[in-house]
Enzyme design. Structure first.
Site, short mmCIF file in Angstrom:
data_model
loop_
_atom_site.label_atom_id
_atom_site.label_comp_id
_atom_site.label_asym_id
_atom_site.label_seq_id
_atom_site.Cartn_x
_atom_site.Cartn_y
_atom_site.Cartn_z
CG HIS A 140 -1.86 -1.09 1.37
ND1 HIS A 140 -1.75 -2.07 2.34
CD2 HIS A 140 -2.98 -1.40 0.67
CE1 HIS A 140 -2.76 -2.92 2.23
NE2 HIS A 140 -3.51 -2.55 1.21
CD GLN A 187 -8.78 -4.06 -7.07
OE1 GLN A 187 -9.61 -4.59 -6.36
NE2 GLN A 187 -7.71 -3.47 -6.59
CB SER A 239 -4.49 -7.08 4.25
OG SER A 239 -4.13 -5.81 3.74
P1 AMP Z 1 -6.49 -3.66 -0.60
O1 AMP Z 1 -6.32 -2.91 0.68
O2 AMP Z 1 -6.13 -5.10 -0.53
O3 AMP Z 1 -7.81 -3.39 -1.27
O4 AMP Z 1 -5.40 -3.04 -1.59
C1 AMP Z 1 -5.38 -1.67 -1.88
C2 AMP Z 1 -4.44 -1.44 -3.03
O5 AMP Z 1 -3.12 -1.89 -2.69
C3 AMP Z 1 -4.84 -2.21 -4.30
O6 AMP Z 1 -4.66 -1.38 -5.44
C4 AMP Z 1 -3.88 -3.37 -4.30
O7 AMP Z 1 -3.61 -3.88 -5.58
C5 AMP Z 1 -2.64 -2.72 -3.72
N1 AMP Z 1 -1.72 -3.73 -3.19
C6 AMP Z 1 -2.03 -4.71 -2.29
N2 AMP Z 1 -0.95 -5.50 -2.09
C7 AMP Z 1 0.05 -5.02 -2.88
C8 AMP Z 1 1.40 -5.41 -3.13
N3 AMP Z 1 1.95 -6.47 -2.53
N4 AMP Z 1 2.12 -4.68 -4.00
C9 AMP Z 1 1.57 -3.60 -4.63
N5 AMP Z 1 0.31 -3.18 -4.44
C10 AMP Z 1 -0.45 -3.89 -3.58
#
Ligand code: AMP
Length: 283
Positions: free
Chosen positions: A37, A153, A186
């Site tokens: 994030h 996504q 997460s």
């Molecule tokens: P989430 O909180 O899981 O909805 O993720 C929020 C944003 O963070 C989304 O655009 C995810 O693709 C991005 N994200 C989550 N994990 C990673 C990661 N390991 N590397 C890069 N972006 C991430």
């Protein structure tokens, strides 16, 4: 950092920035923040004058038997991390404020959402595209930042932005991994130590395929089999492994540079996803 928890306050704050000629960047998240994030925040900081991050556990993108109730959350920690990362505004809200009584409008991207994660998570992408549209309307950013970790996504949201002529650029950012290769998520918090080791099968399988591709292997089924072999050895329950076109997610029989190998599997009860664009550096 401002902490806004009211929809109209959020819109007013960002409208004032836009009126002052400032470029607003936006990073939507569901909280339980990690370095993945924060890499999106860093990209937003580098490209924009003001950065807004939302932390909203969006109920409409979870199916009835999914992990909405168990999803990790620590707002105080998230807030400290965002403050330290130089974020200008944190937005938090409640499901009832986002989906008040009488809510009846959904945004759906057809086709792209039927496959891969969409096949096993019915309604998931409809929840994502609807909440992201609402958040984009509230924030009014010129750029919004999304991780390639959630590759489908990202493709779905870029399609939505183009199809609906939304005045924003949906920027994809590279996957952030642990030193041993596990993609940050997460949901990794659900893994016990033995599962954490088994979860490496996803990234190890992708690396094997990447090396096979570098060595001249271009058969889609052979590259997919390399990932499947690692998952089987780790007793991970395969949902899908597919070689796909990064633009439209169509399955590819033959790999070309940039083709994406995408995988989803359960380790214990935790569903994990990962992907890699073949020929791109492994991070
Ligand atoms: P989430 O909180 O899981 O909805 O993720 C929020 C944003 O963070 C989304 O655009 C995810 O693709 C991005 N994200 C989550 N994990 C990673 C990661 N390991 N590397 C890069 N972006 C991430």
């Amino acid at each position: 950092m401002k902490h806004l928890d009211d929809l109209s306050q959020l819109s007013a704050a960002t409208a004032a920035w836009r009126a002052a000629g400032l470029h607003v960047g936006f990073v939507p998240t569901m909280g339980a923040l990690h370095a993945g994030h924060l890499s999106l925040v860093g990209a937003a900081r580098a490209a924009c004058d003001r950065v807004v991050v939302s932390v909203f556990l969006n109920p409409t993108q979870f199916g009835p038997n999914e992990d909405l109730d168990a999803y990790p959350s620590d707002l105080a920690r998230d807030r400290a991390l965002l403050e330290e990362a130089g974020v200008d505004a944190l937005f938090t809200t409640s499901p009832s404020a986002m989906y008040p009584d009488g809510f009846a409008t959904w945004v759906e991207v057809e086709g792209l959402t039927d496959r891969l994660c969409g096949a096993s998570r019915e309604g998931h992408f409809r929840g994502v595209t609807t909440v992201v549209t609402k958040l984009l309307n509230l924030v009014g950013p010129c750029r919004a930042f999304f991780g390639e970790k959630d590759r489908q996504q990202l493709v779905v949201l870029q399609r939505m932005v183009a199809d609906l002529n939304l005045p924003v650029e949906a920027v994809g950012c590279p996957i952030v991994r642990e030193p041993d290769g596990l993609a940050l998520s997460s949901r990794n918090a659900y893994l016990d130590p033995a599962e954490r080791t088994r979860a490496l099968a996803l990234s190890q399988g992708l690396r094997d395929a990447q090396q096979a591709f570098a060595g001249g292997e271009t058969s889609g089924p052979a590259l997919e089999a390399a990932v499947r072999a690692r998952l089987e050895a780790a007793a991970a329950e395969l949902d899908y492994v597919e070689l796909v076109d990064p633009g439209n997610l169509a399955r590819l029989a033959v790999a070309v540079p940039g083709a994406v190998l995408a995988v989803a599997a359960k380790v214990g009860s935790t569903r994990l996803i990962d992907n890699h664009a073949l020929g791109q550096p492994w991070r």
